[in-house]
Each structure stands twice: as C-alpha cells, then as structure tokens.
Design a protein around this motif. Structure first.
Motif, PDB file in Angstrom:
ATOM      1  N   LEU A 121      47.356  21.561  49.968  1.00  0.00           N
ATOM      2  CA  LEU A 121      46.061  21.063  50.424  1.00  0.00           C
ATOM      3  C   LEU A 121      45.240  20.463  49.271  1.00  0.00           C
ATOM      4  CD1 LEU A 121      45.105  23.999  52.810  1.00  0.00           C
ATOM      5  CD2 LEU A 121      45.673  21.649  53.510  1.00  0.00           C
ATOM      6  N   GLY A 122      45.504  20.914  48.045  1.00  0.00           N
ATOM      7  CA  GLY A 122      44.763  20.385  46.899  1.00  0.00           C
ATOM      8  C   GLY A 122      44.000  21.440  46.109  1.00  0.00           C
ATOM      9  N   PHE A 123      44.158  22.731  46.488  1.00  0.00           N
ATOM     10  CA  PHE A 123      43.500  23.810  45.748  1.00  0.00           C
ATOM     11  C   PHE A 123      44.283  24.123  44.463  1.00  0.00           C
ATOM     12  CE2 PHE A 123      42.059  24.566  50.134  1.00  0.00           C
ATOM     13  CZ  PHE A 123      40.699  24.764  49.929  1.00  0.00           C
ATOM     14  N   ASN A 124      43.572  24.600  43.483  1.00  0.00           N
ATOM     15  CA  ASN A 124      44.237  25.036  42.245  1.00  0.00           C
ATOM     16  C   ASN A 124      43.794  26.424  41.786  1.00  0.00           C
ATOM     17  OD1 ASN A 124      41.656  24.521  41.189  1.00  0.00           O
ATOM     18  ND2 ASN A 124      42.267  22.553  40.286  1.00  0.00           N
ATOM     19  N   LEU A 125      43.009  27.115  42.630  1.00  0.00           N
ATOM     20  CA  LEU A 125      42.546  28.467  42.286  1.00  0.00           C
ATOM     21  C   LEU A 125      42.407  29.299  43.551  1.00  0.00           C
ATOM     22  CD1 LEU A 125      41.280  30.637  40.368  1.00  0.00           C
ATOM     23  CD2 LEU A 125      39.079  29.480  40.693  1.00  0.00           C
ATOM     24  N   ASN A 126      42.939  30.534  43.512  1.00  0.00           N
ATOM     25  CA  ASN A 126      42.741  31.486  44.599  1.00  0.00           C
ATOM     26  C   ASN A 126      42.065  32.721  44.021  1.00  0.00           C
ATOM     27  OD1 ASN A 126      42.822  32.697  47.130  1.00  0.00           O
ATOM     28  ND2 ASN A 126      44.892  33.539  46.813  1.00  0.00           N
ATOM     29  N   LEU A 127      40.951  33.137  44.632  1.00  0.00           N
ATOM     30  CA  LEU A 127      40.201  34.291  44.140  1.00  0.00           C
ATOM     31  C   LEU A 127      40.877  35.574  44.639  1.00  0.00           C
ATOM     32  CD1 LEU A 127      36.569  32.938  44.707  1.00  0.00           C
ATOM     33  CD2 LEU A 127      38.050  32.703  42.710  1.00  0.00           C
ATOM     34  N   ALA A 128      42.058  35.798  44.141  1.00  0.00           N
ATOM     35  CA  ALA A 128      42.883  36.941  44.514  1.00  0.00           C
ATOM     36  C   ALA A 128      43.900  37.156  43.380  1.00  0.00           C
ATOM     37  CB  ALA A 128      43.603  36.667  45.851  1.00  0.00           C
ATOM     38  N   PRO A 129      44.468  38.361  43.270  1.00  0.00           N
ATOM     39  CA  PRO A 129      44.428  39.482  44.216  1.00  0.00           C
ATOM     40  C   PRO A 129      43.309  40.484  43.900  1.00  0.00           C
ATOM     41  CG  PRO A 129      46.033  39.937  42.536  1.00  0.00           C
ATOM     42  CD  PRO A 129      45.459  38.583  42.204  1.00  0.00           C
ATOM     43  N   VAL A 130      42.852  41.208  44.914  1.00  0.00           N
ATOM     44  CA  VAL A 130      41.969  42.347  44.717  1.00  0.00           C
ATOM     45  C   VAL A 130      42.809  43.467  44.105  1.00  0.00           C
ATOM     46  CG1 VAL A 130      40.527  44.088  45.829  1.00  0.00           C
ATOM     47  CG2 VAL A 130      40.465  41.701  46.609  1.00  0.00           C
ATOM     48  N   THR A 131      42.363  44.021  43.005  1.00  0.00           N
ATOM     49  CA  THR A 131      43.144  45.023  42.276  1.00  0.00           C
ATOM     50  C   THR A 131      42.416  46.359  42.227  1.00  0.00           C
ATOM     51  OG1 THR A 131      43.876  43.152  40.915  1.00  0.00           O
ATOM     52  CG2 THR A 131      44.570  45.292  40.185  1.00  0.00           C
ATOM     53  N   ASP A 132      41.369  46.505  43.051  1.00  0.00           N
ATOM     54  CA  ASP A 132      40.633  47.763  43.117  1.00  0.00           C
ATOM     55  C   ASP A 132      41.487  48.834  43.808  1.00  0.00           C
ATOM     56  OD1 ASP A 132      38.542  46.373  42.011  1.00  0.00           O
ATOM     57  OD2 ASP A 132      37.555  45.972  43.926  1.00  0.00           O
ATOM     58  N   LEU A 133      41.151  50.088  43.505  1.00  0.00           N
ATOM     59  CA  LEU A 133      41.844  51.229  44.100  1.00  0.00           C
ATOM     60  C   LEU A 133      41.049  51.779  45.285  1.00  0.00           C
ATOM     61  CD1 LEU A 133      42.949  53.207  40.891  1.00  0.00           C
ATOM     62  CD2 LEU A 133      44.177  51.396  42.111  1.00  0.00           C
ATOM     63  N   GLN A 134      41.792  52.170  46.332  1.00  0.00           N
ATOM     64  CA  GLN A 134      41.169  52.794  47.499  1.00  0.00           C
ATOM     65  C   GLN A 134      40.943  54.264  47.169  1.00  0.00           C
ATOM     66  OE1 GLN A 134      40.646  51.024  50.573  1.00  0.00           O
ATOM     67  NE2 GLN A 134      39.337  52.783  51.032  1.00  0.00           N
ATOM     68  N   ILE A 135      39.753  54.565  46.621  1.00  0.00           N
ATOM     69  CA  ILE A 135      39.512  55.921  46.118  1.00  0.00           C
ATOM     70  C   ILE A 135      38.865  56.804  47.179  1.00  0.00           C
ATOM     71  CG2 ILE A 135      38.227  57.265  44.396  1.00  0.00           C
ATOM     72  CD1 ILE A 135      38.643  54.926  42.466  1.00  0.00           C
ATOM     73  N   GLY A 136      37.897  56.302  47.879  1.00  0.00           N
ATOM     74  CA  GLY A 136      37.198  57.121  48.881  1.00  0.00           C
ATOM     75  C   GLY A 136      37.140  56.408  50.215  1.00  0.00           C
ATOM     76  N   ASP A 137      36.833  57.173  51.276  1.00  0.00           N
ATOM     77  CA  ASP A 137      36.688  56.571  52.616  1.00  0.00           C
ATOM     78  C   ASP A 137      35.350  55.840  52.711  1.00  0.00           C
ATOM     79  OD1 ASP A 137      39.094  57.674  53.287  1.00  0.00           O
ATOM     80  OD2 ASP A 137      38.184  59.525  54.101  1.00  0.00           O
ATOM     81  N   GLY A 138      35.323  54.860  53.548  1.00  0.00           N
ATOM     82  CA  GLY A 138      34.088  54.148  53.820  1.00  0.00           C
ATOM     83  C   GLY A 138      33.678  53.176  52.736  1.00  0.00           C
ATOM     84  N   ASN A 139      34.581  52.795  51.819  1.00  0.00           N
ATOM     85  CA  ASN A 139      34.222  51.822  50.786  1.00  0.00           C
ATOM     86  C   ASN A 139      34.268  50.406  51.346  1.00  0.00           C
ATOM     87  OD1 ASN A 139      36.964  50.765  50.474  1.00  0.00           O
ATOM     88  ND2 ASN A 139      37.422  52.778  49.591  1.00  0.00           N
TER      89      ASN A 139
END
Length: 546
Positions: A336-354
């Motif tokens: 499509l013409g993109f050259n950047l993806n704001l990924a990956p999310v590297t956070d940890l699932q530490i608690g519920d409801g985050n």
C-alpha cells in the motif's frame, strides 16, 4: 740611684716622642717624604750622605761645646765643693753631699750622653731605617689587602659562573627528560588514535549528516514530529493530496504521518494517497498501527485477511507464527505504501483489567520477548520498520489514558526481571523504534513525570537496554499529558529528556512553535537536536546503502 732609673725611662720616652715628631714631620713635609722615597736611587743616596756629613760636623762642634760646658761645670762644682767644705763641720753631712753630687754628676752624664746620641748620625740613620721599614711594611700590607680583595672577587665571580653553568646543565637535563616523557606519552596516546582511524566510517551516517547539514532550522524542528494528516492540514478527513495538503507539507516538513480508518476508502485510494504524499515529502515515515485481529484497522477496512491477534499468537506459543504474522502484515502495508508499523506491543499481561486487552503476547517475560523478537524480524524483512511499544510497560498501570494520570507501581528490580527482559529481546532483534508511554513510574524515575518526559526512563532504555534507534513518545493528545502540562512545554521537556520524535501532540502548531523557540533561545541545545535528527535519518536512509 732612683733618679738614675727615672732618667732612663725619660730617655726612652723622649726617644719615642722624637720618633713620633719625626713621623709627624714626615706626614706634614712632602719634601722630606719624597727624599726618603728616593733613597734607593743613587742620586738620593749621595744627597743623604752629604746631609749626614754636615750633621756629623755639627754634632762634633756641639760635642766640643758640651765638653767645654762640662769642664766649666766641673770647675764650678769643685769651687762649690771647696766652699761647702769650709762651711761643713759635720763629717756625715759631707758624705751625703758627696753622694748627692755623684748622683747629679751621673744624671748630667746621662743627659749629655742622650743629647749626644740623638744628635749622632747613627741615631738619625736608625730612625730613617725604621721609617723605611715601616713604610715597606705598610706597602706590603696594602699590597696584601689588594691581592686578597682581588682573590675574593675572583672567587665570587667564579662561583657565580660555576652556579650559572650548573643551572644551565640542570635545565638542559630537565628539558631533555620532559621531552622524553612527552614523547613517551605521545606514543601511548597515539595507539588508540591509530585504532580509531582504522575504523571504517558508517556510510549511512555520512549521508544522514550531509542531509541534516542542508536543512534550515524550521525543517529540522518539523522533522521531530509524527502527526496525523488532519493535525497537519486542519482538515477532518484527508483522503487525497490536494492544495491544502501540499501547502501544509511544504510549510511543515514533518518527519512522519500516521493514518487511521478516516483516511481509508479503498486500496486504490489509499495507495494513491500514500504515493502522492511521498512524492511531496520524500523520506517521510508513513505509519499504521496494525496489531493483529480486530486491532488491524487497515486490513479490516480494506477487507484483507488479518493476522491472528497477539494474544492468540502468545497463547499458541509458536514463535514461527509470530514471525509469519510480522511478515504478512509488513507485506500488505508495504504494498500500500507504508514503511512503519507501530507494533509489536511488548508489554506483559500482569494484572486483570489492564489496558492491553488482546494486544499483548502474554505474561511470561521470556515468551513475550521471543514472540516480539520474531514479529520484529518478520515485519522488517519486508522493509517496514517495527516500533516496539509501550516502554516501560502498561501491564500493571492503574487509571486510564482518557481520565488523567496513569501510574505503575512496579519497581525497577521487578521491571528488570520481567518487562525489560521482553523489551531487550525485541530491541536485540533489530527494532528501529521504541515508543515510550505517557504513564508515570515513580519507582523507576523517582517522581510522577510521564516516562516519555523523564530523562531517567530514557537513560534506562539507552544505557541499560542498549537501544540506539528512534525513541518516540506515545500519543501526547491524551489526558495523561493535557491535564498536567501545556503542550509546548511538554514536548520541549520530552526532547530534552532524550526523545527523538513527538507522536500525536494535542496541538501540532503550538508544539512545533514551542520546540522552535526552545532551539532558537538555547533551551534545546544544537547537540541534542542534531542527535535526534541523526537517529531519525539513520533509519530513513537505511536503504540508500546497498
């Protein structure tokens, strides 16, 4: 007899006084002194001898006169004796008188002898001899003093010359030693310099440095921002590059634009939008935020097959699938013409409801790190840069991005043992961006400053995790920023903390002017500005070197 001893003392005393008078006369009468000084010459000796003859004759006459006087005195004495004998009746008295007469005769004889002696030539010659000896002694003494003074002077001058020569020798020796030490130090220093010179310069840096050097200050400041097309143009929905977009892109040569579903109608439209934007503004980042599953906005809008969510990929635990997901996403974005993806999310699932939901790979740091690393490799293999997010982690935050401050109470030790393990793996995989959150981590930064504005948080990322790419803020149009800071102050604080790009400020023009003013008045140093631009252009020009 007592009187006779007295006369002898008087004789000696008179002789000393005569010597003194003669010496006094010598000092006062220059003619007589010169006569004595010339006695050693033959002419002077003749004159002296003539004087002595005259003196001897006069002394003879005086002696004859003294003899006559003695005879007369003797006649007178005999007459007196006869006269005394007539009147003397007592025999003892006559004896005493005779003794007195004998003593007087002895005194007269001594006086006559003394007077005859001082008039004699021998006395005068002796006196002149003593005077000559005294003068010679004075001359020798004067000569000795002069010689001694000359010797002392020579000794002093010699000592000065000796010390001066010694000082020169010592100075020369010290100079030689210093020169030797300097040469040794130069040799020691030259070794690392030689090592540095042998290192090949980075060709990407040379290209980036050349590009930065030609940029005016306004373009340098604009390059620090990544905004949406709407923020740049003021138009609510930008789907094509018209006059408004061209004018905005010419005025603000921003570093990047991020697109969402408001900018997408279909594949052809989106492809043309991105192509026209790149033509107007070369080397611009064109970004999307495709996080897999329902969080893949571009894929869903264009009805493309989206990859599995990060949560599903993490649950499967298949790192190869994570790599495939990255390469698949990168392929359609690049098409499509993109050259950047704001990924990956590297956070940890530490608690519920985050806040993470399905965007995280899980709670195990090692697994999350491995999955993120493979996703980065797959994505960047297509030419699309990866942005690891959201450092230092949103897995344990309380609060919400829309409702004010977000805080994580995690300590640095806890983060080092978990969150940082995952981020380190993704960074080591070659991620070119890291997004820093707007949440506060007081146990990491020692205050409630949002991490994207904290030099402490950026220092950990750079120094401890070894990241040398582009550091970008999370979106700065949320309440975590706007409720506590003016945007122009917030962006300046973020750049001075070590951030290279500002993502989605609440007011782009206010943020831009704030940074420009800070650079112009020195609140942001030229060195910090140059460092940020160099990080940005290293990534932009990565494909210019084969």
């Amino acid at each position: 007899m007592k009187k006779k001893g007295f006369l002898k003392d008087k004789f000696l005393l008179d002789e000393d006084e005569a010597d003194y008078e003669d010496l006094e006369g010598d000092v006062q009468e220059p003619d007589e002194k010169s006569e004595d000084q010339d006695e050693d010459t033959e002419d002077s000796e003749a004159v002296v001898r003539e004087d002595e003859d005259v003196e001897e004759k006069s002394d003879d006459v005086e002696d004859e006169k003294s003899d006559d006087e003695s005879e007369e005195s003797e006649v007178e004495d005999s007459d007196e004796e006869d006269s005394d004998e007539d009147y003397e009746d007592d025999e003892d008295y006559e004896d005493e008188d005779d003794e007195d007469d004998e003593e007087e005769d002895d005194e007269d004889e001594e006086d006559a002898e003394y007077e005859a002696y001082i008039r004699s030539p021998e006395y005068k010659r002796e006196r002149r001899r003593k005077r000559r000896m005294r003068n010679q002694l004075l001359a020798f003494l004067s000569l000795f003093i002069i010689i001694a003074l000359i010797g002392v002077l020579i000794f002093v001058l010699g000592a000065k010359v000796f010390h001066a020569t010694a000082d020169k020798r010592q100075a020369a020796q010290i100079a030689a030693e210093l020169e030797s030490v300097q040469q040794e130090e130069t040799v020691v220093i030259s070794e690392p310099e030689t090592t540095v010179e042998t290192e090949e310069p980075n060709p990407i840096d040379e290209i980036a440095e050349a590009a930065i050097a030609e940029m005016p200050i306004e373009d340098k400041v604009s390059a620090l921002f990544m905004v949406s097309p709407s923020q740049l143009t003021g138009v609510a929905s930008v789907t094509q590059v018209g006059d408004t977009s061209r004018k905005a892109l010419d005025q603000y040569k921003v570093g990047g634009l991020v697109y969402d579903k408001s900018n997408v109608k279909d594949t052809q439209q989106l492809t043309k939008l991105l192509a026209d934007t790149a033509a107007e503004r070369q080397n611009i980042f064109l970004a999307a935020s495709e996080l897999g599953g329902d969080q893949s906005v571009i894929a869903k809008t264009l009805k493309k097959e989206a990859t599995a969510s990060f949560a599903d990929l993490g649950a499967a635990g298949d790192t190869a699938a994570a790599n495939t997901a990255g390469s698949t996403t990168g392929s359609y974005l690049a098409e499509l013409g993109f050259n950047l993806n704001l990924a990956p999310v590297t956070d940890l699932q530490i608690g519920d409801g985050n806040l993470l939901g399905s965007t995280t790979f899980g709670s195990d740091a090692s697994q999350v790190g491995a999955m993120a690393a493979e996703y980065v490799k797959g994505l960047q293999s297509t030419g699309v840069s990866a942005c690891v997010r959201t450092f230092p982690g949103l897995g344990a935050v309380s609060g919400g991005s829309e409702g004010g401050m977000m805080i994580t109470e995690r300590t640095k030790d806890e983060m080092t043992a978990s969150e940082f393990v995952a981020y380190k793996a993704a960074i080591d995989a070659g991620a070119e961006f890291v997004m820093v959150s707007t949440a506060s981590a007081p146990n990491l930064t020692d205050d409630n400053t949002p991490c994207c504005m904290s030099a402490s948080a950026i220092h950990v990322l750079r120094s401890e995790l070894g990241f040398d790419g582009i550091v970008m803020t999370d979106a700065m149009n949320t309440g975590t920023i706007t409720e506590y800071y003016d945007i122009d102050q917030a962006v300046v604080k973020a750049i001075n903390a070590g951030v290279d790009m500002i993502y989605m400020p609440s007011d782009f023009e206010a943020a831009y002017n704030g940074v420009l003013t800070a650079v112009q008045n020195g609140d942001i140093s030229e060195e910090r500005l140059h460092e940020a631009l160099l990080h940005i252009y290293r990534v932009k020009y990565k494909n210019k070197v084969s």
